[in-house]
Design a protein around this motif. Sequence first.
Motif, short mmCIF file in Angstrom:
data_model
loop_
_atom_site.label_atom_id
_atom_site.label_comp_id
_atom_site.label_asym_id
_atom_site.label_seq_id
_atom_site.Cartn_x
_atom_site.Cartn_y
_atom_site.Cartn_z
N THR A 18 -11.13 -29.40 -43.61
CA THR A 18 -9.48 -28.62 -43.82
C THR A 18 -8.64 -27.94 -42.95
O THR A 18 -7.58 -27.78 -42.42
CB THR A 18 -9.22 -28.03 -45.33
OG1 THR A 18 -9.20 -26.74 -44.94
CG2 THR A 18 -9.22 -29.13 -46.92
N ASN A 21 -4.68 -28.90 -41.91
CA ASN A 21 -3.96 -27.72 -43.14
C ASN A 21 -3.84 -27.11 -42.94
O ASN A 21 -2.37 -26.27 -43.36
CB ASN A 21 -4.05 -28.26 -44.46
CG ASN A 21 -4.36 -29.87 -44.36
OD1 ASN A 21 -3.58 -30.46 -44.16
ND2 ASN A 21 -5.04 -30.74 -45.51
N SER A 22 -4.63 -25.94 -41.98
CA SER A 22 -5.23 -24.39 -42.00
C SER A 22 -3.77 -24.37 -40.36
O SER A 22 -3.45 -24.74 -40.50
CB SER A 22 -6.04 -24.01 -41.89
OG SER A 22 -6.89 -24.87 -42.47
N ASN A 23 -2.83 -22.92 -40.64
CA ASN A 23 -2.71 -21.97 -39.81
C ASN A 23 -3.23 -21.31 -39.61
O ASN A 23 -3.04 -20.48 -37.67
CB ASN A 23 -1.34 -21.68 -40.58
CG ASN A 23 -0.61 -22.02 -41.56
OD1 ASN A 23 -0.05 -23.48 -40.77
ND2 ASN A 23 0.74 -21.72 -42.56
N THR A 25 -7.53 -20.95 -38.47
CA THR A 25 -9.04 -21.21 -38.74
C THR A 25 -10.39 -19.71 -37.30
O THR A 25 -9.63 -19.13 -37.17
CB THR A 25 -9.23 -22.28 -37.56
OG1 THR A 25 -11.02 -22.60 -38.08
CG2 THR A 25 -9.63 -22.35 -36.20
N LYS A 47 -2.90 -22.18 -35.54
CA LYS A 47 -1.82 -22.35 -35.19
C LYS A 47 -1.56 -22.42 -33.85
O LYS A 47 -0.65 -21.25 -34.37
CB LYS A 47 -1.84 -23.65 -36.35
CG LYS A 47 -1.04 -24.71 -35.45
CD LYS A 47 -0.45 -25.78 -37.62
CE LYS A 47 -1.32 -26.44 -37.19
NZ LYS A 47 -0.96 -27.34 -38.83
#
Length: 70
Positions: A18, A21-23, A25, A47
């Motif tokens: 995902t 979709n992540s802000n 990592t 992100k």
Amino acid sequence: MKDGNSYVLNGNKVLISTGKNSNITVATAYTSKEKKHRGISAFVVEKGTPGFSVGKEKIRWGSAPPTRWN
């Protein structure tokens, strides 16, 4: 690579579940190869960080679809 009080991460991370979709990592990298497994550090990357990008989504056959929460 250490740059003053910060680190510069070079390379690729593949198969981030995902990830698009992540802000944030988490990336792991060697900060001291001489220390072997004890020289691995984890970095939280947001992100929008300069140099960070999300590539094209690839369908992986035989893997479970990502979990979706509402």
